[in-house]
Design a protein around this motif. Structure first.
Motif, PDB file in Angstrom:
ATOM      1  N   LYS A  19      17.705 -13.749  26.440  1.00 33.34           N
ATOM      2  CA  LYS A  19      17.607 -14.778  27.468  1.00 33.34           C
ATOM      3  C   LYS A  19      16.149 -15.136  27.719  1.00 33.34           C
ATOM      4  CE  LYS A  19      21.859 -13.499  29.928  1.00 33.34           C
ATOM      5  NZ  LYS A  19      22.579 -14.739  29.591  1.00 33.34           N
ATOM      6  N   LEU A  20      15.905 -16.431  27.921  1.00 29.99           N
ATOM      7  CA  LEU A  20      14.609 -16.945  28.330  1.00 29.99           C
ATOM      8  C   LEU A  20      14.738 -17.440  29.769  1.00 29.99           C
ATOM      9  CD1 LEU A  20      13.633 -19.152  25.239  1.00 29.99           C
ATOM     10  CD2 LEU A  20      12.705 -16.913  25.832  1.00 29.99           C
ATOM     11  N   TYR A  79      21.152 -22.132  21.286  1.00 25.60           N
ATOM     12  CA  TYR A  79      20.862 -21.740  22.658  1.00 25.60           C
ATOM     13  C   TYR A  79      21.561 -22.680  23.650  1.00 25.60           C
ATOM     14  CZ  TYR A  79      17.398 -25.486  22.115  1.00 25.60           C
ATOM     15  OH  TYR A  79      16.780 -26.680  21.852  1.00 25.60           O
ATOM     16  N   ASN A  80      21.674 -22.198  24.933  1.00 27.52           N
ATOM     17  CA  ASN A  80      22.262 -22.985  26.006  1.00 27.52           C
ATOM     18  C   ASN A  80      21.417 -22.814  27.263  1.00 27.52           C
ATOM     19  OD1 ASN A  80      24.259 -24.397  27.660  1.00 27.52           O
ATOM     20  ND2 ASN A  80      24.731 -22.361  28.465  1.00 27.52           N
ATOM     21  N   ASP A 139      12.970 -30.408  22.633  1.00 25.82           N
ATOM     22  CA  ASP A 139      12.316 -30.432  23.946  1.00 25.82           C
ATOM     23  C   ASP A 139      13.293 -30.077  25.060  1.00 25.82           C
ATOM     24  OD1 ASP A 139      10.373 -30.873  25.875  1.00 25.82           O
ATOM     25  OD2 ASP A 139      10.852 -33.004  26.071  1.00 25.82           O
ATOM     26  N   ASN A 140      14.256 -29.207  24.760  1.00 25.08           N
ATOM     27  CA  ASN A 140      15.241 -28.899  25.800  1.00 25.08           C
ATOM     28  C   ASN A 140      15.576 -27.413  25.878  1.00 25.08           C
ATOM     29  OD1 ASN A 140      16.462 -28.744  23.368  1.00 25.08           O
ATOM     30  ND2 ASN A 140      18.207 -30.075  23.855  1.00 25.08           N
ATOM     31  N   VAL A 141      14.652 -26.569  25.409  1.00 20.49           N
ATOM     32  CA  VAL A 141      14.897 -25.135  25.524  1.00 20.49           C
ATOM     33  C   VAL A 141      14.994 -24.726  26.998  1.00 20.49           C
ATOM     34  CG1 VAL A 141      13.958 -22.837  25.057  1.00 20.49           C
ATOM     35  CG2 VAL A 141      13.824 -24.605  23.308  1.00 20.49           C
ATOM     36  N   ASP A 142      14.212 -25.418  27.883  1.00 23.77           N
ATOM     37  CA  ASP A 142      14.258 -25.125  29.309  1.00 23.77           C
ATOM     38  C   ASP A 142      15.225 -26.033  30.063  1.00 23.77           C
ATOM     39  OD1 ASP A 142      12.892 -27.471  29.058  1.00 23.77           O
ATOM     40  OD2 ASP A 142      11.069 -26.798  30.065  1.00 23.77           O
ATOM     41  N   GLY A 143      16.023 -26.831  29.327  1.00 25.72           N
ATOM     42  CA  GLY A 143      16.998 -27.716  29.954  1.00 25.72           C
ATOM     43  C   GLY A 143      16.418 -28.978  30.514  1.00 25.72           C
ATOM     44  N   VAL A 144      15.133 -29.255  30.273  1.00 29.80           N
ATOM     45  CA  VAL A 144      14.465 -30.435  30.812  1.00 29.80           C
ATOM     46  C   VAL A 144      13.790 -31.192  29.670  1.00 29.80           C
ATOM     47  CG1 VAL A 144      12.658 -31.272  32.358  1.00 29.80           C
ATOM     48  CG2 VAL A 144      14.059 -29.324  33.022  1.00 29.80           C
ATOM     49  N   TYR A 145      14.026 -32.489  29.621  1.00 28.81           N
ATOM     50  CA  TYR A 145      13.338 -33.341  28.679  1.00 28.81           C
ATOM     51  C   TYR A 145      12.086 -33.882  29.344  1.00 28.81           C
ATOM     52  CZ  TYR A 145      17.371 -33.306  25.575  1.00 28.81           C
ATOM     53  OH  TYR A 145      18.379 -32.921  24.743  1.00 28.81           O
ATOM     54  N   ASP A 152       9.119 -27.845  22.861  1.00 29.14           N
ATOM     55  CA  ASP A 152       9.070 -26.584  23.599  1.00 29.14           C
ATOM     56  C   ASP A 152       8.632 -25.430  22.702  1.00 29.14           C
ATOM     57  OD1 ASP A 152       9.796 -27.688  25.980  1.00 29.14           O
ATOM     58  OD2 ASP A 152      11.934 -27.237  25.765  1.00 29.14           O
ATOM     59  N   LYS A 153       8.159 -24.399  23.344  1.00 32.25           N
ATOM     60  CA  LYS A 153       7.812 -23.169  22.618  1.00 32.25           C
ATOM     61  C   LYS A 153       8.032 -21.999  23.553  1.00 32.25           C
ATOM     62  CE  LYS A 153       2.827 -23.636  23.575  1.00 32.25           C
ATOM     63  NZ  LYS A 153       2.877 -24.980  24.173  1.00 32.25           N
ATOM     64  N   PHE A 154       8.285 -20.840  22.979  1.00 35.12           N
ATOM     65  CA  PHE A 154       8.415 -19.627  23.773  1.00 35.12           C
ATOM     66  C   PHE A 154       7.838 -18.464  22.980  1.00 35.12           C
ATOM     67  CE2 PHE A 154      12.208 -19.728  21.168  1.00 35.12           C
ATOM     68  CZ  PHE A 154      12.427 -18.412  20.825  1.00 35.12           C
ATOM     69  N   SER A 155       7.459 -17.408  23.663  1.00 35.65           N
ATOM     70  CA  SER A 155       6.832 -16.279  22.985  1.00 35.65           C
ATOM     71  C   SER A 155       7.391 -14.973  23.528  1.00 35.65           C
ATOM     72  CB  SER A 155       5.312 -16.326  23.173  1.00 35.65           C
ATOM     73  OG  SER A 155       4.983 -16.188  24.543  1.00 35.65           O
ATOM     74  N   TYR A 156       7.145 -13.926  22.794  1.00 43.33           N
ATOM     75  CA  TYR A 156       7.538 -12.603  23.248  1.00 43.33           C
ATOM     76  C   TYR A 156       6.614 -11.561  22.618  1.00 43.33           C
ATOM     77  CZ  TYR A 156       9.968 -12.395  18.731  1.00 43.33           C
ATOM     78  OH  TYR A 156      10.275 -12.427  17.392  1.00 43.33           O
TER      79      TYR A 156
END
Length: 369
Positions: A19-20, A79-80, A139-145, A152-156
């Protein structure tokens, strides 16, 4: 799972889920783009990466204990995103991204790029610390365009143990230092012995070449082929290193010596050989000149000494006769002017019981037809 292809490079496959989450609490009013926070469920993410070992702090040792590495690759994720709006309403986008609402997850490609450090615990275990940034083709990994061309990008970050599989007889290439191994091999006594032996062989070959070139009397003919060693300096010699006949002088004028060869003198051969000697060339040149100028036909008669079987000597004698014909034809004589016959051990001109006699019997005689 990673397959190490060499000391510095490997291919790695990764599969993960999780989960993000994020919040806009630091934005003005705790809201941005109409949302307070999000939580994205990553159903799965799978990628293939290249892993490069870029440095080590133990480069002087045969086996390293600390490695730095970088990674890069390509993958696909599903993802959702679930978004909490400014008014507190939670919007779950599950089931809204496929035809007829039957696809529960968004699917996008992503590019993972990372770096890390690993510490050797044992020959089979290492402790890894890594950081990976994932660049998503959406551009919708966070649910916002957010609009525009942003992605979008994410890291861990990760910390964990890595276990090496495979045969225990084979070292883990992650920890093998090729520079140190090469240094060790250079100190290996058996390798040094092989190198020294190779140097000796090269030295022997060089000496043999120098011996072949050696010309003690300076007449231009190497000692190995010089049949008249020790000729005085400045003496003109033939191809075998023997002095040429001195010219006759009449009234202080040098006159070339008279060539008394007829061209029909016997042609001698070495033991078990049908190769013409260089001293036979003047005789054959004379015979060639006679045949080309005056015509006529000759027979090349080959003979052998009594060593070996009669059948073999018959063949050898014919080969010797053919060598004479070949020389004459190459010098311009018509092939039809020369007949070849082999007589083997027949008609000896000297006793085959002595070496001197056998030398005389290894011959070719030419006669007019």
């Amino acid at each position: 799972m990673r397959k190490q292809l060499g000391h510095a490079f490997g291919l790695e496959g990764n599969i993960f889920r999780g989960k993000l989450s994020g919040t806009n609490k630091d934005a003005k009013g705790g809201v941005r783009y109409g949302t307070k926070e999000f939580e994205t469920d990553i159903q799965y993410a799978a990628d293939l990466r290249g892993v490069v070992n870029v440095a080590t702090v133990d480069f002087l040792r045969r086996e390293n204990s600390v490695n730095f590495f970088v990674t890069a690759g390509y993958g696909l994720m599903a993802y959702n995103p679930k978004v909490t709006l400014a008014n507190g309403t939670v919007v779950n986008n599950k089931g809204k991204y496929g035809e007829n609402g039957d696809n529960d997850f968004i699917k996008e490609a992503y590019i993972p790029v990372g770096a890390g450090i690993k510490f050797k615990v044992s020959d089979r275990v290492s402790f890894n610390l890594a950081y990976t940034m994932n660049f998503v083709d959406g551009d919708n990994v966070d649910g916002v365009y957010a609009g525009g061309t942003s992605k979008d990008k994410f890291s861990y970050g990760s910390a964990g143990l890595e276990f090496s599989l495979g045969s225990k007889a084979k070292p883990n290439l992650d920890w093998v230092n090729p520079v140190a191994m090469m240094y060790d091999e250079l100190k290996d006594p058996s390798l040094r012995q092989e190198v020294e032996a190779l140097k000796n062989r090269v030295s022997n070959v060089e000496k043999s070449v120098e011996d072949l070139k050696k010309d003690s009397d300076g007449d231009g003919v190497a000692d190995q082929f010089d049949k008249c060693a020790g000729t005085p300096a400045g003496t003109k010699v033939d191809g075998s290193g023997c002095p040429l006949p001195a010219p006759t002088v009449i009234n202080n004028t040098p006159v070339a010596p008279v060539d008394n060869r007829t061209g029909f003198e016997p042609i001698q051969f070495e033991f078990n050989s049908s190769v013409l000697k260089t001293e036979s060339y003047p005789i054959l040149d004379k015979l060639s000149s006679v045949l080309r100028e005056n015509g006529g036909k000759v027979t090349s008669k080959g003979y052998a000494s009594s060593e070996g079987t009669a059948a073999y000597n018959l063949k050898l004698s014919k080969d010797r006769a053919n060598s004479v014909k070949t020389y004459l034809v190459n010098s311009g004589v018509n092939a039809s002017q020369v007949t070849v016959k082999g007589y083997g051990e027949a008609n000896p001109v000297a006793s085959n019981d002595t070496e001197e006699g056998r030398i005389q019997n290894r011959r070719v005689e030419t006669s007019r037809n």
